[in-house]
Motif scaffolding. Structure first.
Motif: not given
Ligand code: 9MR
Length: 448
Positions: A30-36, A335-343, A393-400
């Motif tokens: 899914t596009d980043l935006k939809t998940l965001a 690294a990207y996944e980590t900072i997204m999940s922290i946020c 980022l997608i993975a982080s947004l999908q799993t958090t």
């Protein structure tokens, strides 16, 4: 300090993912935006131009909910001399926001770089001995008041009022010293960028603002004034202090934390700390600059949130040494996944902005020769290829799942109660210049 080590496990996983090919192993995300949007986080990017063409518009509007002009709205790119304004760049960005229903972060008012006549002094463009170049303290505050007023007034007045297009404003940028080497907790504002009086070299980590406003003797009150002026121009504006290398724990983040605590404690209208996040993985040629540590970032975000401030990730990029390879790309993805999940796990972290669209046009390539690849997309021409970092980022947004859609901490735009100057004296009104009137001394707890 580097935190993402090239472990055998990580490398093996990287290879297996890469061998499968992104289109297969992580097919059609899914596009980043939809998940965001689903997670209630504003995911944005820095745009170098508002007219990048159809391919840029497509990739930007499919993936991001917001943007920030990389350079277009900096002081020097809007105004070449006092009262002289060129609104083309600003208007182009506002039009882009309006056309695509996006929000824009405004970047930036008070900074030591790209500030045209503020850097040069009142003999702007004419060679003069440095002393003759200098503004007086009163002149510097007047320029600040006029510039912030002109820009906010222009945006507010355009096409019947477009203030709503600006999600937040970088009011003061990078006022803490580069490494806060002169950090001194006994000092009211230890660790801040200083001035060397007549120096015009703004690339040396100094701030002209400190000299013009006699910051060191007046406790960096130019910062108070910048926020107060912006607040006066729009009491609903979300106002940001933005800085880099202050995400993990250390001297500089302590300086920034102390600055934020003092501003909040004195009721200066600041609502957000912008964490720039210009980072690296692997070996670096910049010493500690760009170092980061996830656990320390969590701790630092917690203490900032406890002050009642929101947190925006404003300029994220994660560079590594050329040439690129699959292991480095995988580490970068982590690294990207980590900072997204922290946020996502910090309710007050509400914006996640990367500093550019595609690797080839990142500022990193010229600023750190031999390093690059810091962003979410690669490619050239009209091709924008999502990198492993994008899928991180997608993975982080999908799993958090912790963040409810649209979750927001309350931000009170106008602080309750009176404001205090840096010495703990109650002010009649928020400061807008060097002559703020002081009414009476206030309880010690307000002056902490
Ligand atoms: O990316 C920007 C680059 O194009 C400019 O030349 C540079 C001038 O200093 O500024 C870059 O953006 C900076 C931002 O405005 C503030 N934080 C650090 C960014 C990277 O230097």
């Amino acid at each position: 300090m580097r935190i993402l080590k090239n472990t055998a496990g990580a490398a093996a996983l990287a290879s297996s993912i890469l061998a499968a090919g992104f289109g297969v192993a992580e097919a059609q995300p899914t596009d980043l935006k939809t998940l965001a949007i689903a997670r209630g986080i504003d995911v944005g990017l820095a745009l170098s131009s508002s007219s990048g063409g159809a391919a840029v518009d497509t990739v930007v509007t499919r993936n991001f909910t917001g943007f920030v002009p990389e350079n277009a709205t900096k002081w020097g790119n809007i105004s070449s001399a006092p009262g002289v304004y060129s609104w083309t760049g600003t208007d182009g960005m506002l039009d882009f926001a309006q056309k695509y229903g996006m929000k824009m972060r405004f970047h930036t008012f008070v900074w030591h770089q790209q500030s045209s006549y503020i850097a040069n002094g009142h003999t702007n463009g004419v060679a003069q001995p440095p002393e003759a170049n200098k503004y007086t303290r009163a002149e510097a505050f007047t320029h600040m008041r006029n510039h912030i007023g002109a820009v906010m007034g222009h945006i507010k007045g355009r096409n019947g009022g477009q203030m709503h297009l600006i999600s937040e404003w970088d009011v003061v940028n990078e006022a803490a010293a580069r490494d806060s080497g002169n950090d001194d907790s006994q000092n009211l504002y230890g660790g801040m960028r200083r001035s060397t009086g007549n120096s015009v070299n703004l690339d040396s980590g100094l701030s002209r603002w400190t000299g013009y406003t006699q910051g060191e003797t007046n406790d960096f009150d130019y910062i108070d004034s910048a926020f107060a002026i912006a607040h006066r121009n729009d009491t609903t504006a979300r106002l940001v202090y933005n800085d880099y290398d202050a995400e993990s724990l250390g001297k500089k983040s302590n300086t920034v934390y102390n600055l934020m605590a003092k501003l909040k404690n004195r009721k200066i209208p600041v609502h957000v700390l912008g964490m720039q996040c210009h980072w690296y993985i692997g070996p670096s040629n910049t010493g500690s600059s760009g170092a980061w540590d996830p656990q320390q970032i969590v701790t630092n975000m917690n203490r900032i949130a406890a002050l009642g401030l929101d947190i925006s990730i404003t300029e994220l990029d994660i560079r590594f040494q050329n040439p690129s390879d699959s292991t480095k790309l995988y580490q970068q993805r982590q690294a990207y996944e980590t900072i997204m999940s922290i946020c996502l796990n910090q309710p007050r972290c509400k914006k996640f902005y990367v500093w550019g669209l595609r690797d080839g046009s990142s500022w990193i390539n010229s600023r750190f020769p031999g390093y690059g690849n810091p962003l979410l997309f690669s490619g050239s021409g009209s091709t924008y290829t999502p990198k492993p970092a994008y899928y991180g980022l997608i993975a982080s947004l999908q799993t958090t799942s912790v963040r409810a859609p649209g979750a927001r901490g309350a931000v009170r735009f106008t602080p309750a109660g009176p404001a205090y100057d840096i010495r703990g004296r109650q002010m009649k009104s928020l400061p807008a210049g060097p002559s703020s009137l002081v009414r009476k001394t206030v309880p010690a707890k307000a002056a902490r």
